[in-house]
Write an enzyme that holds these catalytic residues in place. Structure first.
Site, short mmCIF file in Angstrom:
data_model
loop_
_atom_site.label_atom_id
_atom_site.label_comp_id
_atom_site.label_asym_id
_atom_site.label_seq_id
_atom_site.Cartn_x
_atom_site.Cartn_y
_atom_site.Cartn_z
N ASN A 26 -3.42 6.29 -1.72
CA ASN A 26 -3.16 6.42 -0.29
C ASN A 26 -2.51 7.75 0.08
OD1 ASN A 26 -4.29 4.09 0.87
ND2 ASN A 26 -2.63 2.85 0.06
N HIS A 53 -1.00 -2.77 -7.03
CA HIS A 53 -1.74 -2.48 -5.80
C HIS A 53 -3.25 -2.57 -6.03
CE1 HIS A 53 -3.06 0.55 -2.53
NE2 HIS A 53 -3.04 -0.68 -2.04
N SER A 90 0.81 -1.21 0.00
CA SER A 90 0.00 0.00 0.00
C SER A 90 0.84 1.26 0.00
CB SER A 90 -0.90 0.02 1.25
OG SER A 90 -1.69 -1.12 1.36
N GLU A 111 -3.52 0.04 -9.01
CA GLU A 111 -2.42 0.97 -9.27
C GLU A 111 -1.21 0.15 -9.75
OE1 GLU A 111 -2.63 4.72 -6.27
OE2 GLU A 111 -2.17 2.80 -5.31
#
Length: 294
Positions: A193, A142, A121, A154
């Site tokens: 994130n 991801h 992450s 991602e």
């Protein structure tokens, strides 16, 4: 560009088993690996439950469910991943653990054309690639939780990732798994994130300061901003330990105070209040998910 047909997944927690499910539903051969075969079998049981729910709501047929489940093998032995075209690491969000795992995978996965990917992450891909002898074949892939429902992946290339590797995994995620892909620079937190975690941490600070209750903060964002889920229930879903780990990685990278995990979040993690997977976080849950990871 060789097609990816055999996928190894390391980590049979919430994210690993979700990735295993979408790969199996796409007709791929999957080996789901964890520290022990027992843990891997627990992950497979989670996949079976998810597939059954999908069948009941009409998202797939009985035959499709059976075929997907039959496509997943489980193991506690990393050497079973030797012949994989792609290995996706979905282990605990800890840099030391992930780098140790990538060292092992570099030795175990024998096909020089195989890709090693991380579902991290927040950890920069270059750090994982640096411990292997094939940094050009290491990439970030991801996924988002829950993997079968969330459409985004991602893709993160390090400074060493080859263009061929990048194109191969984008084709895999987009054309085979039918996910929407975005490219992110190899910086802690990537795109989502880097935006999401400061928002979640701000909600934690509001609870800690007494600005509002967890219930009112979440209601404010769902009823006032049309968010499908409030920030604190979302943090519980992700796992408070994972949110804290991502915050630590972001703070280490940028040294911005907004990324630093608040003391309340640290105390909750230290106390085992991790969210849905432990049965209690900012909210209480009747049953805890088994082995949940992001």
């Amino acid at each position: 560009m060789a097609a990816i047909k055999h996928v190894g997944i390391v980590g049979a927690g919430q994210m690993g088993r979700g990735i295993a499910e979408v790969c199996a539903r796409a007709g791929l051969s999957v080996v789901l690996c964890d520290m022990t075969e027992e843990r891997a079998r627990a992950g497979l049981a989670g996949v079976a439950d998810s597939l059954l729910r999908a069948e009941k709501r009409g998202a797939l047929t009985h035959e499709e469910r059976a075929h997907a489940l039959a496509g997943i093998a489980v193991t506690g032995d990393l050497s079973r991943l030797a012949g994989a075209d792609l290995v996706i690491e979905a282990a605990v969000e800890d840099e030391e653990a992930k780098t140790a795992l990538f060292r092992q995978l570099d030795e175990v996965v024998t096909d020089p054309a195989a890709v090693l990917a991380s579902n991290t992450s927040s950890i920069p891909i270059a750090r994982l690639a640096a411990v292997t002898g094939r940094p050009e074949a290491v990439v970030g892939l991801h996924f988002f939780n829950p993997v079968p429902a969330m459409p985004l992946v991602e893709v993160i290339s390090s400074l060493h990732t080859s263009k061929a590797t990048e194109l191969r995994v984008r084709a895999f995620a987009g054309d085979v798994l039918r996910k929407k892909t975005i490219m992110a620079q190899d910086r802690a937190g990537f795109v989502v994130n880097s935006l999401l975690v400061p928002y979640l941490l701000a909600a934690v600070r509001m609870v800690s300061s007494g600005t509002a209750t967890a219930e009112d903060i979440d209601t404010g964002m769902t009823a006032g901003c049309a968010h499908p889920m409030g920030p604190l229930r979302l943090a519980d879903l992700i796992g408070l330990d994972t949110v804290a780990a991502i915050g630590e990685a972001l703070y280490e990278e940028y040294r911005e105070p907004l990324y630093a995990p608040p003391p309340l979040l640290r105390r909750m993690v230290e106390s085992g209040l991790l969210g849905r997977k432990s049965g209690r976080g900012f909210f209480s849950y009747e049953t805890a998910a088994v082995g949940a990871r992001t």
